[in-house]
Design a protein around this motif. Structure first.
Motif, PDB file in Angstrom:
ATOM      1  N   GLU A  38     -12.338  14.839   7.897  1.00 54.60           N
ATOM      2  CA  GLU A  38     -13.103  13.588   7.889  1.00 54.60           C
ATOM      3  C   GLU A  38     -12.519  12.531   8.829  1.00 54.60           C
ATOM      4  O   GLU A  38     -12.902  11.366   8.772  1.00 54.60           O
ATOM      5  N   SER A  39     -11.595  12.912   9.697  1.00 53.45           N
ATOM      6  CA  SER A  39     -10.961  11.939  10.589  1.00 53.45           C
ATOM      7  C   SER A  39     -11.911  11.514  11.707  1.00 53.45           C
ATOM      8  O   SER A  39     -12.805  12.274  12.113  1.00 53.45           O
ATOM      9  N   PRO A 350       0.604   7.553   0.921  1.00 51.59           N
ATOM     10  CA  PRO A 350      -0.686   8.157   1.266  1.00 51.59           C
ATOM     11  C   PRO A 350      -1.720   7.817   0.192  1.00 51.59           C
ATOM     12  O   PRO A 350      -1.368   7.342  -0.893  1.00 51.59           O
ATOM     13  N   GLY A 351      -2.997   8.062   0.480  1.00 54.99           N
ATOM     14  CA  GLY A 351      -4.038   7.789  -0.514  1.00 54.99           C
ATOM     15  C   GLY A 351      -5.300   7.252   0.131  1.00 54.99           C
ATOM     16  O   GLY A 351      -5.416   7.178   1.357  1.00 54.99           O
ATOM     17  N   ARG A 352      -6.221   6.850  -0.712  1.00 53.47           N
ATOM     18  CA  ARG A 352      -7.542   6.416  -0.243  1.00 53.47           C
ATOM     19  C   ARG A 352      -7.541   4.917   0.068  1.00 53.47           C
ATOM     20  O   ARG A 352      -7.069   4.106  -0.718  1.00 53.47           O
ATOM     21  N   THR A 354      -9.383   1.748   0.057  1.00 57.15           N
ATOM     22  CA  THR A 354     -10.552   1.267  -0.682  1.00 57.15           C
ATOM     23  C   THR A 354     -11.270   0.134   0.032  1.00 57.15           C
ATOM     24  O   THR A 354     -12.481  -0.051  -0.139  1.00 57.15           O
ATOM     25  N   GLY A 373     -12.659   3.991   2.823  1.00 57.21           N
ATOM     26  CA  GLY A 373     -13.041   5.267   2.223  1.00 57.21           C
ATOM     27  C   GLY A 373     -12.247   6.442   2.766  1.00 57.21           C
ATOM     28  O   GLY A 373     -12.297   7.542   2.211  1.00 57.21           O
ATOM     29  N   TYR A 374     -11.486   6.209   3.854  1.00 57.24           N
ATOM     30  CA  TYR A 374     -10.664   7.273   4.440  1.00 57.24           C
ATOM     31  C   TYR A 374      -9.443   7.541   3.553  1.00 57.24           C
ATOM     32  O   TYR A 374      -8.821   6.613   3.031  1.00 57.24           O
ATOM     33  N   THR A 375      -9.108   8.810   3.397  1.00 59.43           N
ATOM     34  CA  THR A 375      -7.920   9.185   2.633  1.00 59.43           C
ATOM     35  C   THR A 375      -6.799   9.569   3.582  1.00 59.43           C
ATOM     36  O   THR A 375      -6.948  10.495   4.386  1.00 59.43           O
ATOM     37  N   PRO A 377      -3.757  11.449   4.577  1.00 59.96           N
ATOM     38  CA  PRO A 377      -3.115  12.662   4.061  1.00 59.96           C
ATOM     39  C   PRO A 377      -1.592  12.512   4.024  1.00 59.96           C
ATOM     40  O   PRO A 377      -1.024  11.745   4.811  1.00 59.96           O
ATOM     41  N   GLY A 412      -5.644  -0.326  -1.230  1.00 58.64           N
ATOM     42  CA  GLY A 412      -5.617   1.028  -1.778  1.00 58.64           C
ATOM     43  C   GLY A 412      -4.294   1.729  -1.529  1.00 58.64           C
ATOM     44  O   GLY A 412      -3.937   2.665  -2.242  1.00 58.64           O
ATOM     45  N   VAL A 413      -3.562   1.286  -0.484  1.00 62.94           N
ATOM     46  CA  VAL A 413      -2.244   1.840  -0.166  1.00 62.94           C
ATOM     47  C   VAL A 413      -1.313   0.697   0.219  1.00 62.94           C
ATOM     48  O   VAL A 413      -1.760  -0.402   0.563  1.00 62.94           O
TER      49      VAL A 413
END
Length: 448
Positions: A38-39, A350-352, A354, A373-375, A377, A412-413
């Protein structure tokens, strides 16, 4: 000119290369691991090929899979970006063997500069100042003791195949030498599969200043001035800027000439960086040469109005360079934004994502591959964005950079943005009084 370039990398540098290729009318191929499906580099390339599972060794370091991806998409060149295989002589040779142009120097040049002991000997022969140290690798502990006595303490032991601070030890007396010798060798062997060490005089109050160089296939070399990379943690750069607040016109001239000498000594082709350590009196010494584009290349681009990626591609296609040297026209700075928590020992985060707001305004550029919305890795380097700012003076530059960082919202991170703002607020940093040890005693407790 190339018709199609495969980018053997990920994240913001892959996206950066795609943008220039699109402006040049060149088709692009993205490669990606299953973790990067999804990058944005996958989304914006003309074609995309999955090359393996998340682990770097199985995907972005997998030479057969990358060459296969280039062949099935009929790519006539490969741009390696930075990191991963960008300084891997075997990969450059594999490209040649499969009639694909490697956008970078030859395998011989990479090999010569990749081994630090060989690189140092090459530079010494070319008349480039080098830090006093061992002639080649240390053969034994006794050899290390004898060399240290000749150079004079403090000394630094370094892994010949090293990078990122691995296999490096400062030794201030003979009593510390044996323990440092053993631990540095073990760390180097584990990190690089090579426990070879060499020794240098340890420079007190050092600055890390590098010179961007460019060479073509016809023996012509130029430089694009300096970048001050002294703000770093454990040898990982956090902030880079040009012009260096330490630099004088005379020192720039001397360092630029030395960098060109070094690049000419190996008939260097493409973009490269000669890294110097500079002492408080302005004496400079060769540290290493990076035979690739640098993470901090936008600092030079914004200061000189010069697209380094475009020049890499043109040189690889056989076009000559002008040969003229460039000096900074503006003050520019890059802040690396990492998904890490500075208050918890720079623990990866790391993480999503938001929520995301990217700053703008006059003189502000952001190179990134993230979006809301990007996570992020957990498998790769923690850098998720680069903020690059330009201004008419260093004072204005710091104010604008701080404003842009305050406007940068990543939820989110955890990120290093609070630390970067704190550095910019520091009186010594604002005055230009800093060395590579600047962060050694920096208080991180209020960043939680």
């Amino acid at each position: 000119m190339f018709k199609k370039i495969l980018i053997a990398n990920r994240g913001e540098i892959a996206l950066r290369i795609i943008r220039t290729c699109r402006e040049m009318g060149i088709k692009t191929v993205a490669v990606y691991s299953t973790a990067d499906k999804e990058s944005l580099h996958v989304r914006f390339a003309d074609e995309a090929v999955c090359i393996g599972p998340p682990a770097g060794r199985d995907s972005y370091l997998n030479i057969p899979n990358i060459i296969a991806a280039a062949e099935i998409t009929n790519a006539d060149a490969i741009h390696p970006g930075y990191g991963f295989l960008s300084e891997n002589a075997k990969f450059a040779q594999a490209c040649i063997d499969h009639n694909i142009k490697f956008i970078g120097p030859t395998p011989e040049m990479i090999q010569k500069m990749g081994d630090k002991a060989t690189a140092k000997a090459t530079m010494r022969a070319a008349g480039v100042p080098v830090v006093p140290g061992s002639d080649g690798l240390l053969e034994s502990l006794e050899h290390a003791k004898k060399t240290a006595a000749e150079i004079g303490y403090p000394v630094m032991m370094k892994a010949t195949a090293g990078g990122g601070g691995k296999g490096m030890r400062i030794v201030r007396s003979e009593n510390e030498l044996e323990k440092a010798w053993e631990s540095a060798r073990q760390e180097a062997a584990a990190a690089f599969g090579n426990d070879g060490l060499y020794m240098e005089k340890f420079i007190e109050e050092p600055r890390h200043i590098e010179i961007q160089v460019f060479g073509d296939q016809y023996g012509k070399v130029c430089h694009l001035s300096e970048r001050d990379c002294s703000i770093q943690r454990r040898h990982q750069k956090l902030i880079e800027e040009t012009p260096s607040p330490f630099m004088t016109p005379e020192l720039r001239k001397k360092m630029g000439e030395a960098a060109i000498k070094g690049a000419q000594a190996i008939n260097y082709e493409g973009a490269g960086t000669i890294e110097f350590i500079v002492d408080k009196d302005g004496n400079f010494y060769f540290m290493e040469m990076n035979t690739r584009i640098q993470v901090e290349h936008p600092v030079t681009e914004e200061a000189t109005f010069f697209d380094l990626i475009k020049e890499q591609i043109k040189v690889a296609a056989g076009e000559p360079i002008s040969g003229r040297n460039y000096e900074p026209q503006l003050y520019t700075m890059e802040c690396r934004i990492n998904a890490e928590d500075p208050a918890k020992g720079f623990m990866p985060s790391p993480g999503r994502i938001t929520n995301l707001h990217i700053p703008g305004g006059m003189g502000v550029r952001v190179d990134t591959h993230i979006y809301a919305g990007y996570t992020i890795p957990p498998f790769y380097d923690s850098m998720i964005a680069k903020l690059i700012v330009r201004a008419q003076s260093r004072e204005e530059l710091i104010v604008r950079t701080k404003r842009a960082l305050q406007e940068f919202v990543i939820e989110g991170v955890k990120t290093t943005i609070p630390l970067l703002i704190k550095i910019l607020d520091n009186e010594q940093f604002r005055a230009g009084n800093f060395t590579t040890r600047f962060l050694d005693n920096f208080d991180m407790s209020d960043l939680a």
